[in-house]
Enzyme design. Structure first.
Site, PDB file in Angstrom:
ATOM      1  N   HIS A   1       2.025  -4.661  -8.944  1.00 43.46           N
ATOM      2  CA  HIS A   1       2.335  -5.974  -9.452  1.00 43.46           C
ATOM      3  C   HIS A   1       3.853  -6.176  -9.496  1.00 43.46           C
ATOM      4  O   HIS A   1       4.825  -5.262  -9.727  1.00 43.46           O
ATOM      5  CB  HIS A   1       1.901  -6.167 -10.873  1.00 43.46           C
TER       6      HIS A   1
ATOM      7  N   ASN B   1       2.603  -4.498   2.909  1.00 44.63           N
ATOM      8  CA  ASN B   1       2.542  -3.285   2.033  1.00 44.63           C
ATOM      9  C   ASN B   1       1.397  -2.421   2.806  1.00 44.63           C
ATOM     10  O   ASN B   1       1.371  -1.381   2.879  1.00 44.63           O
ATOM     11  CB  ASN B   1       2.277  -3.686   0.556  1.00 44.63           C
TER      12      ASN B   1
HETATM   13  C1  GRF Z   1       3.596  -8.050  -3.197  1.00 42.44           C
HETATM   14  O1  GRF Z   1       4.702  -8.444  -3.714  1.00 42.44           O
HETATM   15  C2  GRF Z   1       2.767  -7.547  -4.150  1.00 42.44           C
HETATM   16  O2  GRF Z   1       3.262  -6.742  -5.133  1.00 42.44           O
HETATM   17  C3  GRF Z   1       1.963  -8.802  -4.727  1.00 42.44           C
HETATM   18  O3  GRF Z   1       1.903  -9.392  -3.323  1.00 42.44           O
HETATM   19  C4  GRF Z   1       2.825  -9.213  -2.328  1.00 42.44           C
HETATM   20  C5  GRF Z   1       2.042  -8.689  -1.219  1.00 42.44           C
HETATM   21  O4  GRF Z   1       2.940  -8.753  -0.164  1.00 42.44           O
HETATM   22  N1  GRF Z   1       0.920  -8.496  -5.510  1.00 42.44           N
HETATM   23  P1  GRF Z   1       2.500  -8.144   1.126  1.00 42.44           P
HETATM   24  O5  GRF Z   1       1.296  -9.223   1.590  1.00 42.44           O
HETATM   25  O6  GRF Z   1       2.242  -6.796   1.133  1.00 42.44           O
HETATM   26  O7  GRF Z   1       3.603  -8.476   1.975  1.00 42.44           O
END
Ligand code: GRF
Length: 190
Positions: free
Chosen positions: A103, A15
Site C-alpha cells: 500500500h 512493481n
Molecule cells: C503502487 O504504488 C502500489 O503501491 C499501489 O499501486 C501502485 C502500482 O504501481 N498499490 P505499478 O503498477 O507497480 O507501477
C-alpha cells in the site's frame, strides 16, 4: 524447492516487473501474472519478460473455481502489486498468511476504500503531511487491515505534488518490496 508466486496486478506493473527481475535465478518463481484489466500495461511487461498472464473478470474472481487457475500453476504465495479488487474470503482461506499486498502510504493512515493510487498521494499533500511511505502487509477480509510486515518512510516537503510523492513512493517500493517478499517467504512457518 521452488516456491511459486502469482503476482496480481491491474495497472502499469512496474512493481511486478521489479519482482520478476529480482527473483530471476532464485528459488522464488513469479510464474504467472493475474490481471483483471485486459488492456493493462502489466500485460505488455509480462509478455516481454516471458511470464504467462491470466486475465479474469469479476464473476470468475468471485467463484471458488478461481482456485483452479492458481492450482494450475501450483501457486504457493500471492503478491498483490497494484491490484485493487477486494480479495474474496475463499481465497484468503485457501492462502492463509500467504497473500502479501503493498500500500502506498503509512497505514493505518490513508487506507481503506477509495484510498488507492493517486487518491492516496493527493490526500497526503492536501493534508500537509511531512512524511509518507509504504506499507507491506498481509491481506485479510478487510481492506488494508492485515498484519503489517514492513514500513518505510520518505519526507514530504512543501514543494511536493501528488506526482512527486508518487515517484518517491515508487522508489521506496522498488527498493524494498522484492526483498521484503523474499524475507517473509523464507521466514514463513507452516
Ligand atoms: C503502487 O504504488 C502500489 O503501491 C499501489 O499501486 C501502485 C502500482 O504501481 N498499490 P505499478 O503498477 O507497480 O507501477
Amino acid at each position: 524447492m521452488d516456491i511459486n508466486i502469482a503476482i496480481f496486478a491491474s495497472g502499469s506493473g512496474s512493481n511486478a516487473e521489479r519482482i520478476i527481475k529480482e527473483f530471476e535465478g532464485t528459488l522464488l518463481k513469479p510464474c504467472v501474472v493475474f490481471c483483471n484489466k485486459p488492456n493493462a500495461f502489466v500485460l505488455e511487461r509480462s509478455k516481454k519478460l516471458g511470464v504467462p498472464a491470466v486475465v479474469f473478470n469479476r464473476e470468475e474472481f468471485s467463484s471458488e473455481n478461481f482456485l483452479d487457475k492458481l492450482s494450475a500453476f501450483k501457486i504457493d504465495f500471492i503478491v498483490l502489486a497494484g491490484f485493487l479488487w477486494k480479495v474474496p474470503e475463499y481465497l484468503i482461506k485457501a492462502y492463509p498468511n500467504k497473500i502479501i499486498n503493498i500500500h502506498p502510504a503509512l497505514l493505518p493512515k490513508y487506507g481503506g476504500k477509495g484510498m488507492y493510487g493517486s487518491h492516496v498521494h493527493e490526500a497526503v499533500v492536501a493534508n500537509g503531511e511531512q512524511e509518507t511511505g509504504i506499507t507491506i502487509h498481509l491481506v485479510n477480509e478487510n481492506y488494508d487491515e492485515g498484519r503489517h510486515i514492513f514500513q518505510a518512510k520518505c519526507p514530504v516537503t512543501p514543494n511536493d505534488t501528488p506526482e512527486t510523492v508518487a515517484s518517491k513512493i515508487h522508489e521506496l517500493e522498488y527498493e524494498h518490496f522484492p526483498a521484503v517478499i523474499a524475507q517473509y517467504i523464507s521466514d514463513y512457518k507452516v
